[in-house]
Design a protein around this motif. Sequence first.
Motif, PDB file in Angstrom:
ATOM      1  N   ASP A 182       7.132  -1.778 -14.392  1.00  0.00           N
ATOM      2  CA  ASP A 182       7.424  -0.965 -13.222  1.00  0.00           C
ATOM      3  C   ASP A 182       6.541   0.281 -13.217  1.00  0.00           C
ATOM      4  O   ASP A 182       5.984   0.664 -12.179  1.00  0.00           O
ATOM      5  N   ALA A 183       6.399   0.910 -14.378  1.00  0.00           N
ATOM      6  CA  ALA A 183       5.526   2.084 -14.474  1.00  0.00           C
ATOM      7  C   ALA A 183       4.076   1.713 -14.168  1.00  0.00           C
ATOM      8  O   ALA A 183       3.350   2.464 -13.497  1.00  0.00           O
ATOM      9  N   ILE A 184       3.644   0.546 -14.633  1.00  0.00           N
ATOM     10  CA  ILE A 184       2.282   0.091 -14.362  1.00  0.00           C
ATOM     11  C   ILE A 184       2.068  -0.127 -12.867  1.00  0.00           C
ATOM     12  O   ILE A 184       1.031   0.240 -12.303  1.00  0.00           O
ATOM     13  N   ALA A 185       3.060  -0.716 -12.211  1.00  0.00           N
ATOM     14  CA  ALA A 185       2.936  -0.990 -10.769  1.00  0.00           C
ATOM     15  C   ALA A 185       2.671   0.285  -9.989  1.00  0.00           C
ATOM     16  O   ALA A 185       1.884   0.303  -9.036  1.00  0.00           O
ATOM     17  N   TRP A 186       3.358   1.386 -10.369  1.00  0.00           N
ATOM     18  CA  TRP A 186       3.106   2.665  -9.684  1.00  0.00           C
ATOM     19  C   TRP A 186       1.775   3.265 -10.122  1.00  0.00           C
ATOM     20  O   TRP A 186       1.056   3.848  -9.309  1.00  0.00           O
ATOM     21  N   SER A 187       1.437   3.126 -11.407  1.00  0.00           N
ATOM     22  CA  SER A 187       0.279   3.839 -11.940  1.00  0.00           C
ATOM     23  C   SER A 187      -1.047   3.347 -11.370  1.00  0.00           C
ATOM     24  O   SER A 187      -2.019   4.097 -11.325  1.00  0.00           O
ATOM     25  N   VAL A 188      -1.109   2.076 -10.936  1.00  0.00           N
ATOM     26  CA  VAL A 188      -2.380   1.551 -10.435  1.00  0.00           C
ATOM     27  C   VAL A 188      -2.598   1.821  -8.949  1.00  0.00           C
ATOM     28  O   VAL A 188      -3.665   1.520  -8.419  1.00  0.00           O
ATOM     29  N   MET A 189      -1.618   2.421  -8.274  1.00  0.00           N
ATOM     30  CA  MET A 189      -1.761   2.634  -6.836  1.00  0.00           C
ATOM     31  C   MET A 189      -2.984   3.466  -6.465  1.00  0.00           C
ATOM     32  O   MET A 189      -3.680   3.139  -5.498  1.00  0.00           O
ATOM     33  N   PRO A 190      -3.306   4.562  -7.169  1.00  0.00           N
ATOM     34  CA  PRO A 190      -4.524   5.287  -6.798  1.00  0.00           C
ATOM     35  C   PRO A 190      -5.770   4.400  -6.827  1.00  0.00           C
ATOM     36  O   PRO A 190      -6.655   4.541  -5.974  1.00  0.00           O
ATOM     37  N   ARG A 191      -5.832   3.473  -7.763  1.00  0.00           N
ATOM     38  CA  ARG A 191      -7.008   2.605  -7.847  1.00  0.00           C
ATOM     39  C   ARG A 191      -6.991   1.526  -6.769  1.00  0.00           C
ATOM     40  O   ARG A 191      -8.047   1.091  -6.310  1.00  0.00           O
ATOM     41  N   ILE A 192      -5.812   1.088  -6.355  1.00  0.00           N
ATOM     42  CA  ILE A 192      -5.738   0.119  -5.264  1.00  0.00           C
ATOM     43  C   ILE A 192      -6.156   0.775  -3.953  1.00  0.00           C
ATOM     44  O   ILE A 192      -6.878   0.178  -3.140  1.00  0.00           O
ATOM     45  N   LEU A 193      -5.733   2.025  -3.739  1.00  0.00           N
ATOM     46  CA  LEU A 193      -6.081   2.720  -2.492  1.00  0.00           C
ATOM     47  C   LEU A 193      -7.519   3.214  -2.485  1.00  0.00           C
ATOM     48  O   LEU A 193      -8.086   3.452  -1.412  1.00  0.00           O
ATOM     49  N   LEU A 194      -8.135   3.351  -3.672  1.00  0.00           N
ATOM     50  CA  LEU A 194      -9.543   3.769  -3.769  1.00  0.00           C
ATOM     51  C   LEU A 194     -10.295   2.732  -4.592  1.00  0.00           C
ATOM     52  O   LEU A 194     -10.725   2.984  -5.727  1.00  0.00           O
ATOM     53  N   PRO A 195     -10.474   1.510  -4.045  1.00  0.00           N
ATOM     54  CA  PRO A 195     -11.013   0.402  -4.843  1.00  0.00           C
ATOM     55  C   PRO A 195     -12.454   0.576  -5.279  1.00  0.00           C
ATOM     56  O   PRO A 195     -12.921  -0.125  -6.168  1.00  0.00           O
ATOM     57  N   TRP A 196     -13.193   1.517  -4.656  1.00  0.00           N
ATOM     58  CA  TRP A 196     -14.583   1.738  -5.031  1.00  0.00           C
ATOM     59  C   TRP A 196     -14.720   2.575  -6.297  1.00  0.00           C
ATOM     60  O   TRP A 196     -15.790   2.657  -6.887  1.00  0.00           O
ATOM     61  N   ALA A 197     -13.638   3.223  -6.738  1.00  0.00           N
ATOM     62  CA  ALA A 197     -13.723   4.120  -7.895  1.00  0.00           C
ATOM     63  C   ALA A 197     -13.937   3.312  -9.173  1.00  0.00           C
ATOM     64  O   ALA A 197     -13.170   2.386  -9.456  1.00  0.00           O
ATOM     65  N   PRO A 198     -14.961   3.636  -9.991  1.00  0.00           N
ATOM     66  CA  PRO A 198     -15.180   2.898 -11.238  1.00  0.00           C
ATOM     67  C   PRO A 198     -14.040   3.124 -12.223  1.00  0.00           C
ATOM     68  O   PRO A 198     -13.404   4.185 -12.234  1.00  0.00           O
ATOM     69  N   LEU A 199     -13.788   2.117 -13.063  1.00  0.00           N
ATOM     70  CA  LEU A 199     -12.704   2.229 -14.036  1.00  0.00           C
ATOM     71  C   LEU A 199     -12.950   3.367 -15.025  1.00  0.00           C
ATOM     72  O   LEU A 199     -12.008   3.911 -15.601  1.00  0.00           O
ATOM     73  N   ALA A 200     -14.211   3.736 -15.212  1.00  0.00           N
ATOM     74  CA  ALA A 200     -14.524   4.824 -16.135  1.00  0.00           C
ATOM     75  C   ALA A 200     -14.145   6.187 -15.571  1.00  0.00           C
ATOM     76  O   ALA A 200     -14.060   7.164 -16.325  1.00  0.00           O
ATOM     77  N   MET A 201     -13.926   6.272 -14.255  1.00  0.00           N
ATOM     78  CA  MET A 201     -13.553   7.542 -13.635  1.00  0.00           C
ATOM     79  C   MET A 201     -12.069   7.812 -13.871  1.00  0.00           C
ATOM     80  O   MET A 201     -11.225   7.021 -13.465  1.00  0.00           O
ATOM     81  N   PRO A 202     -11.716   8.921 -14.509  1.00  0.00           N
ATOM     82  CA  PRO A 202     -10.290   9.221 -14.719  1.00  0.00           C
ATOM     83  C   PRO A 202      -9.568   9.380 -13.382  1.00  0.00           C
ATOM     84  O   PRO A 202     -10.086   9.988 -12.447  1.00  0.00           O
ATOM     85  N   MET A 203      -8.354   8.819 -13.317  1.00  0.00           N
ATOM     86  CA  MET A 203      -7.560   8.929 -12.104  1.00  0.00           C
ATOM     87  C   MET A 203      -6.102   9.129 -12.463  1.00  0.00           C
ATOM     88  O   MET A 203      -5.673   8.785 -13.578  1.00  0.00           O
ATOM     89  N   PRO A 204      -5.305   9.684 -11.535  1.00  0.00           N
ATOM     90  CA  PRO A 204      -3.865   9.814 -11.797  1.00  0.00           C
ATOM     91  C   PRO A 204      -3.260   8.447 -12.126  1.00  0.00           C
ATOM     92  O   PRO A 204      -3.604   7.445 -11.508  1.00  0.00           O
TER      93      PRO A 204
END
Length: 458
Positions: A182-204
């Motif tokens: 459940d925590a993972i499902a919420w935590s990946v939302m910034p990356r789903i909404l900004l799919p162009w962001a590289p995984l190396a870029m720190p995000m909330p």
Amino acid sequence: MRVPETMPADARRADVVPLHHVVPNLLRNPARALVEFGERSNGDVVRLNLGSFRPYLVTRPEHLQQVLREKAGNYVRAGDALQWRPLKRLFGEGILSDGEPWSNSRHILQPLFTARRIDGLVDRLAEAIEEAVDELDEPARAGRPVDMGAEQARIVCSAIMRVLFADKISVPDALQIMEAQDAIAWSVMPRILLPWAPLAMPMPGDRTFRRSVRLIDEVLLPIVRTSHRTAESDGDDVISTLWRGRTEDGGRLDERQVRNDTVSMVATATETTISVLTWLWPHIEQDPQVAARLQAEIDQVVGGAPVRREHLGQLRYTRQVLDELLRMYPIGWLFPRRAVEADVIGGVGIEAGATVVVSPLITHRMSTFWDRPEVFDPDRFTPEQVRGRHRYAHFPFGGGPHQCIGMHLFYLEALLIVATVLSRFRFRLQDPTPPRIKVAAALRPVGRVEATLRPVRA
């Protein structure tokens, strides 16, 4: 404007939903925005402008059939886009990926999920659910409200860990995994909404994601490794089957893929039922006619007896209620695909390498395909209505070769839970308003659904 050479020459370009319409609406209310994009398209193939990322949105059932079934080989799972890229760090290569790892895992796991085998588990599943529902007696007698989402998680984990995992994963451990997922499902939302962001870029959310994956591995890896030593002589639970199974070329899965598939199967065998049923109770409380028909059918079919295999085929209206829940709240809400070769969908050219997005959440709620889609109406799923509707107007479990292998299990499990609870208790909600949809890796209800239960029999 000249059509790119990678696009068929006779195809037209898709209309584009502009950036200033896509991004603010997605950030404000993703679920509502997605449905609005579908309504705006009127079933045509359109592009969503997300800056450097511009996926094609496909919503019409005929077009979905082309992508998911007829040309499934050309539209592979888009591991580098949308939710697949961040979630791949959890699930890895296996049953939720594509290509050879997916093919090997599916080849090994499919026999566990045939309709015949799942039907053979019904009585064991029913007994496990009945025992878990017993624990509702005490708060019901005391008149103490319960959190239906939390209770469903406990009931589902009790049943699934026994029937599919032979109790190798304890219920407390399973609930811990559910909390981490459940925590993972919420935590990946910034990356789903900004799919162009590289995984190396720190995000909330990154720290929460890493901590939750580590917790899941701390729970499951020792179980996976212990099962390896006994797999040859042990039963036909999921983990033993993965270790014992042979791939199509006669090989074996390595520890990493067994771990990946175990994580995937724990998630897919539990999450859909828990989340979907959380929306059930407010919908039937809001509509007395639906509630009365559902209760009358369960009383007539089950009465005061334990729910068993012979009852399920008679719970026809209950099945319609579940289908309508899945229409409004399809947990697998987004299926991105990548075009291997150029193609044409509905007259629109799709270039090789483009991302194509199909979404049950969108198609299921479009007035182009459904009358009054915002209304909860199980009569949409009478046999006559279903026969007159395109197969891909309702596809909560996907379609084609990647259709969820746990679909049959979901219906049996959900029927058993609903029938068991409603044959033993009446309920009243603290707040009958259906929770809002939170778009995460899977659709989640926002907030709790609290109910006061009353035993039918003293």
